[in-house]
Design a protein around this motif. Structure first.
Motif, PDB file in Angstrom:
ATOM      1  N   GLY A 316       8.048  10.120   8.059  1.00 44.23           N
ATOM      2  CA  GLY A 316       6.938  10.131   7.030  1.00 44.23           C
ATOM      3  C   GLY A 316       7.456   9.994   5.790  1.00 44.23           C
ATOM      4  O   GLY A 316       6.550  10.328   4.694  1.00 44.23           O
ATOM      5  N   THR A 317       8.728  10.086   5.248  1.00 46.05           N
ATOM      6  CA  THR A 317       9.251  10.153   4.052  1.00 46.05           C
ATOM      7  C   THR A 317       9.359   8.618   3.170  1.00 46.05           C
ATOM      8  O   THR A 317       9.416   8.821   2.036  1.00 46.05           O
ATOM      9  CB  THR A 317      10.691  10.744   3.886  1.00 46.05           C
ATOM     10  N   LYS A 318       9.214   7.617   3.812  1.00 41.81           N
ATOM     11  CA  LYS A 318       9.300   6.346   3.327  1.00 41.81           C
ATOM     12  C   LYS A 318       8.294   5.317   3.925  1.00 41.81           C
ATOM     13  O   LYS A 318       7.799   5.520   4.973  1.00 41.81           O
ATOM     14  CB  LYS A 318      10.764   5.707   3.397  1.00 41.81           C
ATOM     15  N   LEU A 319       7.812   4.444   3.077  1.00 42.80           N
ATOM     16  CA  LEU A 319       6.639   3.533   3.274  1.00 42.80           C
ATOM     17  C   LEU A 319       6.894   2.222   2.824  1.00 42.80           C
ATOM     18  O   LEU A 319       7.569   1.816   1.720  1.00 42.80           O
ATOM     19  CB  LEU A 319       5.445   4.038   2.601  1.00 42.80           C
ATOM     20  N   VAL A 320       6.818   1.214   3.628  1.00 43.63           N
ATOM     21  CA  VAL A 320       7.246  -0.256   3.511  1.00 43.63           C
ATOM     22  C   VAL A 320       5.946  -0.922   3.507  1.00 43.63           C
ATOM     23  O   VAL A 320       5.091  -0.900   4.260  1.00 43.63           O
ATOM     24  CB  VAL A 320       8.438  -0.707   4.162  1.00 43.63           C
ATOM     25  N   THR A 321       5.980  -2.040   2.502  1.00 44.28           N
ATOM     26  CA  THR A 321       4.659  -2.761   2.582  1.00 44.28           C
ATOM     27  C   THR A 321       5.251  -4.345   2.402  1.00 44.28           C
ATOM     28  O   THR A 321       6.235  -4.577   1.728  1.00 44.28           O
ATOM     29  CB  THR A 321       3.777  -2.701   1.383  1.00 44.28           C
ATOM     30  N   VAL A 322       4.551  -4.992   2.949  1.00 40.00           N
ATOM     31  CA  VAL A 322       4.966  -6.569   2.911  1.00 40.00           C
ATOM     32  C   VAL A 322       3.830  -7.303   2.577  1.00 40.00           C
ATOM     33  O   VAL A 322       2.666  -6.927   2.972  1.00 40.00           O
ATOM     34  CB  VAL A 322       5.545  -7.220   4.348  1.00 40.00           C
ATOM     35  N   SER A 323       4.043  -8.783   2.088  1.00 40.07           N
ATOM     36  CA  SER A 323       2.858  -9.157   1.383  1.00 40.07           C
ATOM     37  C   SER A 323       3.021 -10.861   1.685  1.00 40.07           C
ATOM     38  O   SER A 323       3.942 -11.463   2.060  1.00 40.07           O
ATOM     39  CB  SER A 323       3.037  -8.958  -0.032  1.00 40.07           C
ATOM     40  N   ALA A 324       1.856 -11.635   1.298  1.00 40.70           N
ATOM     41  CA  ALA A 324       1.869 -13.028   1.343  1.00 40.70           C
ATOM     42  C   ALA A 324       2.623 -13.522   0.227  1.00 40.70           C
ATOM     43  O   ALA A 324       2.919 -14.710   0.081  1.00 40.70           O
ATOM     44  CB  ALA A 324       0.537 -13.538   1.315  1.00 40.70           C
ATOM     45  N   ASP A 325       3.058 -12.801  -0.820  1.00 36.31           N
ATOM     46  CA  ASP A 325       3.951 -13.150  -1.887  1.00 36.31           C
ATOM     47  C   ASP A 325       5.493 -13.218  -1.342  1.00 36.31           C
ATOM     48  O   ASP A 325       6.308 -13.732  -2.288  1.00 36.31           O
ATOM     49  CB  ASP A 325       3.752 -12.088  -2.966  1.00 36.31           C
ATOM     50  N   GLY A 326       5.821 -12.935  -0.139  1.00 33.18           N
ATOM     51  CA  GLY A 326       7.108 -13.339   0.273  1.00 33.18           C
ATOM     52  C   GLY A 326       8.028 -12.086   0.121  1.00 33.18           C
ATOM     53  O   GLY A 326       9.278 -12.191   0.303  1.00 33.18           O
ATOM     54  N   THR A 327       7.509 -10.826  -0.385  1.00 34.23           N
ATOM     55  CA  THR A 327       8.381  -9.948  -0.576  1.00 34.23           C
ATOM     56  C   THR A 327       8.016  -8.440   0.232  1.00 34.23           C
ATOM     57  O   THR A 327       7.000  -8.540   0.734  1.00 34.23           O
ATOM     58  CB  THR A 327       8.449  -9.327  -2.067  1.00 34.23           C
ATOM     59  N   GLY A 328       9.023  -7.512   0.305  1.00 28.95           N
ATOM     60  CA  GLY A 328       8.726  -6.341   0.705  1.00 28.95           C
ATOM     61  C   GLY A 328       8.811  -5.452  -0.071  1.00 28.95           C
ATOM     62  O   GLY A 328       9.745  -5.523  -1.065  1.00 28.95           O
ATOM     63  N   ARG A 329       8.302  -4.031  -0.319  1.00 30.16           N
ATOM     64  CA  ARG A 329       8.332  -3.305  -1.226  1.00 30.16           C
ATOM     65  C   ARG A 329       8.653  -1.913  -0.632  1.00 30.16           C
ATOM     66  O   ARG A 329       7.757  -1.418   0.310  1.00 30.16           O
ATOM     67  CB  ARG A 329       7.276  -3.189  -2.254  1.00 30.16           C
ATOM     68  N   LEU A 330       9.654  -0.972  -0.958  1.00 28.19           N
ATOM     69  CA  LEU A 330       9.866   0.325  -0.406  1.00 28.19           C
ATOM     70  C   LEU A 330       9.435   1.396  -1.307  1.00 28.19           C
ATOM     71  O   LEU A 330       9.706   1.352  -2.440  1.00 28.19           O
ATOM     72  CB  LEU A 330      11.146   0.293   0.126  1.00 28.19           C
ATOM     73  N   TYR A 331       8.758   2.560  -0.821  1.00 19.73           N
ATOM     74  CA  TYR A 331       8.224   3.570  -1.635  1.00 19.73           C
ATOM     75  C   TYR A 331       8.775   4.908  -0.871  1.00 19.73           C
ATOM     76  O   TYR A 331       8.808   5.130   0.016  1.00 19.73           O
ATOM     77  CB  TYR A 331       6.891   3.436  -1.820  1.00 19.73           C
TER      78      TYR A 331
END
Length: 429
Positions: A316-331
């Protein structure tokens, strides 16, 4: 109370104590070691655990130390993985809808528009069982992991079914929804099955009895996402009505409505401790919420198109998101700070998951590829190529050394790490 044995839990790291209670019944309790690392002072940690846990006496310290050192060795193993295609299965005549592993990864299941669910042997690629009985598309499927002896199927015929995973016997047909069932999930204890439907309701069912125990009413749009917390006492639902809701699974009551998104919810998830949860939306944001208060703790911005899927790592220390914009983002979950971008897909990314170790991220895209990324640097480690159409499903097994991918090309592909070795998950003392 009498301690029977220790069980190791590698992901997230912890030790499970199996013991006899005062009535002679077997129970378990977990000691979570979420911050365990090679820098941990093991002797000090062992002293603290024995001091705080009445089941553990001084004479257990050497065994406990040995187990903790095993966990550290496992966590710190920096294996270089290289996945190669092991099998391609044309699983169904009509299009696939989903695929899922059992915990061990030796079996997996596929759902299809052909109204069936099939059970497969991962090693041989042999079809073991065909679960027939639905009168419409089998849209959502699940194993009751970690047990793996039950399979649930949800269908556009408005019913769900619970099956014996070993024999294919139908235990129960769950009738009650008024429209298509589009998501389902077992609780971690294997006692409840949750189903979500286009009828704007979720239902909880007793797995052993096949009876409805609660109807979760309150959403005004299709329910598209369900996620139990680790204890199984709460469930998170996400809806096209732009809200998510946290429910008490014991009473069926809504605890909190999470209503700060401005677009339909696409994905929901609790992190392991259940203190936080996250929601993704087509409003291009992801939000992190305090489960106890229902307050939004952070809004994660940066995507320029719909956020389609999210995933926490095991601790639970990192969260990843993915999108229709073709990228992922890590938080970073602790401070909600953006860490890095995952760039390389051509077209939308529909699915994302961490490996069990939390060291790698797997993404599935419309560009017909799955991609494996470093969760530490964001570096693209490997591209899994071979599908001829969009990939809509991807998953790791428990060890993180097998990957399954499902595509609109109507095939499942099994990918194996060439250096994989089998691990043992429990120690008896």
């Amino acid at each position: 109370m009498k301690l029977k044995r220790f069980l190791l839990r590698y992901y997230p790291p912890g030790i499970i104590l199996e013991f006899l209670n005062n009535e002679g019944e077997v129970e378990t309790k977990s000691i979570d070691l979420l911050t365990l690392s090679k820098e941990t002072d093991v002797d000090q940690l062992v002293d603290l655990i024995v001091f705080e846990e009445p089941l553990l006496k001084e004479n257990r310290k050497p065994q406990l130390k040995s187990l903790i050192n095993k966990l550290i060795t496992k966590l710190e193993a920096k294996k270089v993985q290289s996945f190669s295609l092991a099998k391609t299965l044309r699983a169904h005549v009509l299009p696939l809808t989903n695929c899922a592993f059992n915990k061990n990864g030796d079996r997996f299941i596929t759902g299809s528009y052909d109204r069936t669910c099939k059970v497969w042997d991962t090693d041989s690629g042999e079809e073991l069982l065909t679960l027939q009985g639905h009168s419409n598309v089998v849209y959502c499927i699940a194993y009751n992991n970690p047990f793996g002896d039950r399979i649930a199927t949800g269908s556009f015929d408005k019913t769900a079914k619970i099956w014996d995973a070993n024999t294919g016997e139908l235990y129960y047909t769950l009738v009650g929804h008024k429209m298509e069932i589009v998501c389902l999930s077992f609780d971690p204890q294997g006692l409840l099955l949750a189903t979500g439907s286009m009828d704007q309701q979720a239902k909880l069912w007793d797995v052993e009895k096949g009876k409805e125990v609660a109807t979760l009413k309150g959403h005004t749009g299709e329910i598209v996402s369900l996620h139990f917390n680790a204890e199984g006492d709460k469930i998170l639902t996400g809806s096209f009505d732009t809200t998510a809701k946290i429910w008490d699974t014991r009473s069926g009551e809504c605890i909190h409505t999470l209503d700060e998104h401005t677009g339909e919810i696409s994905s929901t998830q609790f992190e392991f401790t259940s203190e936080l949860c996250a929601t993704a939306s087509i409003d291009r944001t992801c939000k992190i919420w305090d489960v106890n208060t229902g307050k939004c703790m952070a809004t994660l911005r940066g995507h320029v198109d719909e956020v389609l899927d999210i995933g926490f790592n095991a601790t639970g220390t990192k969260l990843v998101t993915v999108s229709a914009d073709g990228t992922g983002r890590l938080y970073n979950v602790n401070n909600a700070q953006f860490m890095m971008s995952l760039n390389g897909h051509k077209g939308e990314i529909s699915k994302v998951t961490f490996n069990p170790q939390g060291t790698k991220i797997l993404t599935a895209g419309a560009d017909k590829t799955c991609r494996l990324w470093s969760a530490d640097t964001g570096e693209l480690l490997q591209t899994l190529e071979g599908h001829t159409d969009e990939i809509f499903s991807c998953a790791f097994n428990y060890e993180g050394d097998i990957i399954i991918t499902g595509s609109k090309d109507n095939t499942c592909k099994i990918w194996r790490d060439a250096k994989a070795t089998k691990e043992v998950h429990d120690e008896d003392y």
